[in-house]
Scaffold this active site. Structure first.
Site, PDB file in Angstrom:
ATOM      1  N   ASP A  39       0.847  -1.195   0.000  1.00 28.16           N
ATOM      2  CA  ASP A  39       0.000   0.000   0.000  1.00 28.16           C
ATOM      3  C   ASP A  39       0.883   1.246   0.000  1.00 28.16           C
ATOM      4  O   ASP A  39       2.099   1.155  -0.261  1.00 28.16           O
ATOM      5  CB  ASP A  39      -1.008  -0.040   1.170  1.00 28.16           C
ATOM      6  CG  ASP A  39      -0.346   0.077   2.524  1.00 28.16           C
ATOM      7  OD1 ASP A  39       0.885   0.307   2.604  1.00 28.16           O
ATOM      8  OD2 ASP A  39      -1.064  -0.060   3.546  1.00 28.16           O
ATOM      9  N   PHE A  40       0.311   2.392   0.284  1.00 28.81           N
ATOM     10  CA  PHE A  40       1.074   3.639   0.226  1.00 28.81           C
ATOM     11  C   PHE A  40       1.591   4.085   1.585  1.00 28.81           C
ATOM     12  O   PHE A  40       2.743   4.454   1.738  1.00 28.81           O
ATOM     13  CB  PHE A  40       0.195   4.760  -0.368  1.00 28.81           C
ATOM     14  CG  PHE A  40      -0.271   4.452  -1.745  1.00 28.81           C
ATOM     15  CD1 PHE A  40       0.516   4.737  -2.845  1.00 28.81           C
ATOM     16  CD2 PHE A  40      -1.495   3.816  -1.947  1.00 28.81           C
ATOM     17  CE1 PHE A  40       0.102   4.421  -4.127  1.00 28.81           C
ATOM     18  CE2 PHE A  40      -1.926   3.505  -3.229  1.00 28.81           C
ATOM     19  CZ  PHE A  40      -1.130   3.802  -4.318  1.00 28.81           C
ATOM     20  N   ARG A  41       0.722   4.040   2.601  1.00 28.99           N
ATOM     21  CA  ARG A  41       1.036   4.722   3.852  1.00 28.99           C
ATOM     22  C   ARG A  41       1.357   3.834   5.042  1.00 28.99           C
ATOM     23  O   ARG A  41       1.573   4.354   6.125  1.00 28.99           O
ATOM     24  CB  ARG A  41      -0.113   5.683   4.202  1.00 28.99           C
ATOM     25  CG  ARG A  41      -0.261   6.797   3.191  1.00 28.99           C
ATOM     26  CD  ARG A  41      -1.365   7.774   3.478  1.00 28.99           C
ATOM     27  NE  ARG A  41      -1.420   8.774   2.406  1.00 28.99           N
ATOM     28  CZ  ARG A  41      -1.976   8.554   1.201  1.00 28.99           C
ATOM     29  NH1 ARG A  41      -2.564   7.397   0.939  1.00 28.99           N
ATOM     30  NH2 ARG A  41      -1.947   9.497   0.280  1.00 28.99           N
ATOM     31  N   GLN A 111     -10.241   3.061  -5.061  1.00 26.56           N
ATOM     32  CA  GLN A 111      -9.126   3.987  -5.289  1.00 26.56           C
ATOM     33  C   GLN A 111      -7.982   3.244  -5.953  1.00 26.56           C
ATOM     34  O   GLN A 111      -6.955   3.826  -6.272  1.00 26.56           O
ATOM     35  CB  GLN A 111      -8.643   4.573  -3.956  1.00 26.56           C
ATOM     36  CG  GLN A 111      -9.727   5.333  -3.219  1.00 26.56           C
ATOM     37  CD  GLN A 111      -9.322   5.627  -1.782  1.00 26.56           C
ATOM     38  OE1 GLN A 111      -8.658   6.611  -1.504  1.00 26.56           O
ATOM     39  NE2 GLN A 111      -9.716   4.768  -0.862  1.00 26.56           N
ATOM     40  N   ASN A 112      -8.154   1.938  -6.128  1.00 22.66           N
ATOM     41  CA  ASN A 112      -7.064   1.127  -6.676  1.00 22.66           C
ATOM     42  C   ASN A 112      -7.061   1.128  -8.197  1.00 22.66           C
ATOM     43  O   ASN A 112      -8.104   1.255  -8.824  1.00 22.66           O
ATOM     44  CB  ASN A 112      -7.176  -0.312  -6.152  1.00 22.66           C
ATOM     45  CG  ASN A 112      -7.112  -0.363  -4.637  1.00 22.66           C
ATOM     46  OD1 ASN A 112      -6.681   0.598  -4.002  1.00 22.66           O
ATOM     47  ND2 ASN A 112      -7.543  -1.464  -4.065  1.00 22.66           N
TER      48      ASN A 112
END
Ligand code: OAD
Length: 272
Positions: A39-41, A111-112
């Site tokens: 993921d990003f965060r 959002q993917n």
């Protein structure tokens, strides 16, 4: 917690009895980490924690249009790793597809950009790729189309593809939504479906990015919202009708499927 007036059992019973039929889902990178895309965060495993060698002014710069305009190299240095190909949908993706098959999924906002909800069988007319997709690409400057084959090669080689128009030579960008770019045109219209939902299911997102992060707030008061995520996110858990299942998405989905009596059906559906 005690201020919660509802629980998973109650919600499952309402789905089974047919009093919940318009489920709206909102998903993020957390439903795909089990498929192999970080993921990003997340603090150490997330993409933004690994960008130091690229010397970006701030982590999100890699997906920011004003930065990409003059420095597109970091995006392409990572593009290949972000798109390994041949990924298999997770149990969470399969759960969404099963909801759709049962006629219970009103809509899925994702959002993917990995396309795994589609691969799992969520109908595309029930899905909005809020942050765009990797199917097409255009010059970020003159918006001219760019051939798929050349794009594939650029990603494979980690090199920036440039506009074929000699007079332009802008960097080519996949049609994913960067910070500073508008969301797809349908977003505003589809957003209205949230106010009509009789259950919202939020999975695998930190809800740090607007405007998608605002969707759960648009659920009517008194309508239950379920969060399935490693951590609390957004305002989920603040309303009496919220249920937070904290942990891995696939485990939370299993718990929900269990309450619904769908365990075997889901496993079977996921495998095929
Ligand atoms: P984030 O990385 O911000 O959040 C992912 C969330 O999922 C975090 O809360 C994690 O704890 C959780 N998580 C990760 N793996 C999980 C698992 N297996 N089970 C349960 N929870 C898990 O990703 P998003 O919220 O999707 O946009 O990020 C939103 C947007 O920010 C992305 O679409 C992207 C990014 O910058 C753009 O680039 C425009």
């Amino acid at each position: 917690t005690d201020k919660q007036s509802t629980d998973l059992k109650t919600i499952a019973a309402r789905i089974k009895s047919g009093s919940i039929t318009r489920i709206v889902a909102l998903t993020g990178a957390g439903i795909s980490t089990a498929a192999g895309i970080p993921d990003f965060r997340s603090p150490t495993s997330g993409l933004y924690a690994k960008l130091a060698p690229l010397r970006l002014p701030y982590p999100e710069a890699i997906f920011t249009i004003s930065y990409f305009t003059h420095t597109p190299e970091p995006f392409y240095a990572l593009a290949r790793a972000r798109h390994p190909g041949n990924l298999k949908p997770t149990l969470s993706h399969a759960f969404l597809a099963l909801l759709a098959k049962k006629g219970l999924l009103q809509f899925c906002f994702t959002q993917n950009i990995d396309g795994l909800e589609c691969d799992a069988g969520v109908p595309s007319e029930k899905t909005l790729w809020c942050h765009g997709n990797w199917k097409n690409q255009h010059c970020h400057k003159c918006h001219a189309e760019y051939p798929d084959e050349l794009m594939k090669k650029a990603v494979r080689d980690g090199e920036v593809p440039y506009c074929l128009d000699e007079g332009c030579k802008g960097a080519v960008k996949p049609d994913v939504v960067f910070f500073g770019q508008p969301l797809p045109a349908e977003y505003e219209e589809k957003e209205k479906l949230v106010a009509d939902a009789d259950l919202m299911l939020v999975m695998g997102t930190s809800l740090k990015v607007a405007p998608v992060s605002q969707l759960p707030r648009k659920v009517r008061e008194g309508v239950p919202r379920i969060l399935i995520n490693r951590e609390r996110s957004g305002d989920l858990g603040n309303r009496p009708d919220d249920v937070c299942i904290l942990g891995a998405c696939d485990d939370g989905v299993k718990e929900l499927a269990e309450e619904l009596g769908w365990t075997e059906e889901l496993e079977e559906f996921w495998k095929t």
